[in-house]
Design a protein around this motif. Structure first.
Motif, short mmCIF file in Angstrom:
data_model
loop_
_atom_site.label_atom_id
_atom_site.label_comp_id
_atom_site.label_asym_id
_atom_site.label_seq_id
_atom_site.Cartn_x
_atom_site.Cartn_y
_atom_site.Cartn_z
N GLU A 180 0.83 -1.20 0.00
CA GLU A 180 0.00 0.00 0.00
C GLU A 180 0.86 1.26 0.00
N ILE A 181 1.92 1.26 0.80
CA ILE A 181 2.82 2.41 0.84
C ILE A 181 3.53 2.57 -0.50
N LEU A 182 3.98 1.47 -1.07
CA LEU A 182 4.70 1.54 -2.34
C LEU A 182 3.79 2.03 -3.46
N ARG A 183 2.58 1.48 -3.54
CA ARG A 183 1.66 1.92 -4.60
C ARG A 183 1.29 3.39 -4.43
N GLY A 184 1.09 3.80 -3.18
CA GLY A 184 0.78 5.21 -2.95
C GLY A 184 1.94 6.12 -3.30
N SER A 185 3.15 5.70 -2.98
CA SER A 185 4.34 6.50 -3.30
C SER A 185 4.54 6.60 -4.80
N ILE A 186 4.30 5.52 -5.51
CA ILE A 186 4.42 5.54 -6.98
C ILE A 186 3.40 6.50 -7.57
N ASP A 187 2.19 6.50 -7.03
CA ASP A 187 1.16 7.41 -7.51
C ASP A 187 1.57 8.87 -7.31
N VAL A 188 2.13 9.17 -6.14
CA VAL A 188 2.59 10.54 -5.87
C VAL A 188 3.74 10.92 -6.82
N GLN A 189 4.67 9.99 -7.02
CA GLN A 189 5.80 10.26 -7.90
C GLN A 189 5.33 10.54 -9.33
N ASN A 190 4.33 9.80 -9.79
CA ASN A 190 3.85 9.97 -11.16
C ASN A 190 2.97 11.20 -11.32
N SER A 191 2.12 11.46 -10.33
CA SER A 191 1.15 12.56 -10.44
C SER A 191 1.66 13.88 -9.87
N GLU A 192 2.69 13.79 -9.00
CA GLU A 192 3.25 14.97 -8.31
C GLU A 192 2.20 15.66 -7.45
N GLU A 193 1.24 14.89 -6.92
CA GLU A 193 0.25 15.44 -6.01
C GLU A 193 -0.21 14.35 -5.05
N LEU A 194 -0.91 14.78 -3.99
CA LEU A 194 -1.29 13.87 -2.91
C LEU A 194 -2.77 13.49 -2.93
N THR A 195 -3.44 13.67 -4.07
CA THR A 195 -4.87 13.39 -4.14
C THR A 195 -5.18 11.91 -3.89
N HIS A 196 -4.20 11.05 -4.06
CA HIS A 196 -4.37 9.62 -3.79
C HIS A 196 -4.79 9.38 -2.35
N PHE A 197 -4.49 10.34 -1.46
CA PHE A 197 -4.70 10.13 -0.02
C PHE A 197 -5.86 10.95 0.54
N GLU A 198 -6.79 11.35 -0.33
CA GLU A 198 -7.94 12.13 0.15
C GLU A 198 -8.83 11.34 1.10
N ASP A 199 -8.76 10.00 1.05
CA ASP A 199 -9.54 9.19 2.00
C ASP A 199 -8.81 9.01 3.33
N HIS A 200 -7.56 9.43 3.39
CA HIS A 200 -6.76 9.25 4.60
C HIS A 200 -6.64 10.53 5.42
N ILE A 201 -6.46 11.64 4.76
CA ILE A 201 -6.33 12.93 5.45
C ILE A 201 -7.18 13.97 4.73
N ASP A 202 -7.53 15.05 5.43
CA ASP A 202 -8.41 16.04 4.81
C ASP A 202 -7.62 16.97 3.87
N LYS A 203 -8.34 17.75 3.11
CA LYS A 203 -7.73 18.61 2.09
C LYS A 203 -6.79 19.65 2.71
N GLU A 204 -7.11 20.08 3.92
CA GLU A 204 -6.24 21.05 4.60
C GLU A 204 -4.86 20.45 4.87
N ASP A 205 -4.84 19.19 5.29
CA ASP A 205 -3.57 18.52 5.55
C ASP A 205 -2.81 18.26 4.25
N ILE A 206 -3.53 17.89 3.20
CA ILE A 206 -2.89 17.69 1.89
C ILE A 206 -2.24 18.98 1.43
#
Length: 360
Positions: free
Chosen positions: A287-313
């Motif tokens: 899960e950490i690796l797939r999330g990190s790859i998503d951030v690396q490819n997209s250059e944003e943290l939207t992958h984690f909107e279910d984990h933390i709120d938009k203010e934290d992102i």
């Protein structure tokens, strides 16, 4: 036969059954854009890219899957995990993908120079090499349950003394201590009762920027762990554990982050014609690796909107992307050194009541 664009490849009938087992396991994590988790098992893609573009592929094994492979021979009963691990070996033979157990071996050693352990490690490594060179049909028969035992290929011997010298050459692998320090800080921060999870996440990000350095995989780990949907067993250290148990857990967590970090180094610094895939049965790791790859490819943290709120992102994005605070950072300053890192390690070890040097 399987057709891939204008190329046709022959393959054994049992390949489809092997792939079915592997798809259910979902062990493979990759960084290939626009390739889903089932298409990654299309052997023809690897064969064609190797033939046409001279691209080589390597699957890096985690310690568990590596152990499953060698346990197929070492253990008497063929567990499903062993069968599926052998299915992975057979698939990689057909797809002409290399298997690399290097970091699994280092993790099993865990900086322990005991000769008995070293002998066992290199004996297991030799067994792995023999399994990896065993006849494909024999591997498939074991994986699909037609036989309960198989004899691995002869030859493919390891130079035990030479390999053992390589394994014990360094006190620590490059960047291992940095990952260890960040795990120490996360663990100490997790134990601060006066802070909520949101504050703990911000505290970690600020510490990484000002006092140490950034790491994508550590940020992703922290987002998931301090977020609304932490995964089970992310934090392996318990406050009431003995110092020995705490240290073992800290090392275990560090190996996960170290391997994640090494995967990213291999990905971002690789030669153009070298591609890597990671094989792990650890759901937290994947899960950490797939999330990190998503951030690396997209250059944003939207992958984690279910984990933390938009203010934290937004906070994390601004803190990690904004270079205006660079003058406040310890990283690459005149004070930055191995000694500085060692002092921080000692500081946070003392807070947890552990001492890694006592085991070195």
């Amino acid at each position: 036969m399987q057709e891939n664009m204008d190329m046709v490849f022959a393959y054994p009938k049992y390949l489809e059954e092997l792939v079915e087992r592997l798809v259910k396991r979902n062990w493979l994590v990759h960084n290939f854009p626009k390739v889903d988790n089932t298409d990654v098992y299309n052997f023809a893609n690897y064969r064609q890219n190797k033939l046409v573009n001279n691209v080589t592929y390597t699957v890096y094994l985690d310690v568990n899957i590596y152990q499953f492979i060698i346990n197929a021979i070492k253990k008497n009963s063929p567990k499903e995990e062993f069968k599926d691990a052998i299915a992975l070996v057979a698939f990689c033979q057909i797809a002409e993908i290399e298997l690399d157990p290097t970091y699994a071996v280092y993790e099993k050693l865990n900086y322990n120079n005991d000769q008995v352990l070293l002998d066992e490690l290199t004996t297991d490594l030799e067994l792995f090499q023999r399994i990896n060179n065993t006849n494909n049909e024999l591997l498939a028969q074991y994986s699909l349950g037609f036989i309960e035992k198989f004899t691995p290929s002869e030859g493919h011997y390891v130079e035990h003394e030479k390999v053992q010298k390589v394994l014990t050459k360094y006190r620590r692998l490059i960047e291992w201590d940095s990952m260890y320090l960040m795990i120490l800080y996360i663990t100490n921060t997790s134990l601060i009762d006066s802070l909520n999870k949101k504050s703990k996440l911000k505290k970690l990000i600020e510490w990484m920027i000002k006092e140490f350095r950034l790491s994508l995989v550590v940020i992703v780990f922290a987002i998931i762990y301090f977020g609304d949907k932490p995964l089970r067993r992310m934090m392996k250290v318990k406050l009431n554990d003995s110092p020995e148990r705490k240290l073992k857990s800290l090392f275990n967590m560090t190996w996960d982050l170290y391997t994640l970090n090494r995967y990213f180094r291999m990905w971002t610094e690789r030669e153009p014609q070298q591609e890597g895939i990671y094989a792990s049965n650890d759901k937290v790791f994947n899960e950490i690796l797939r999330g990190s790859i998503d951030v690396q490819n997209s250059e944003e943290l939207t992958h984690f909107e279910d984990h933390i709120d938009k203010e934290d992102i937004q906070f994390i994005s601004e803190m990690t992307m904004n270079q205006n605070h660079s003058h406040e950072r310890m990283y690459d300053s005149e004070e930055w050194s191995h000694e500085y890192r060692s002092r921080l390690i000692k500081k946070y070890e003392e807070l947890l009541g552990v001492d890694s040097k006592a085991t070195s």
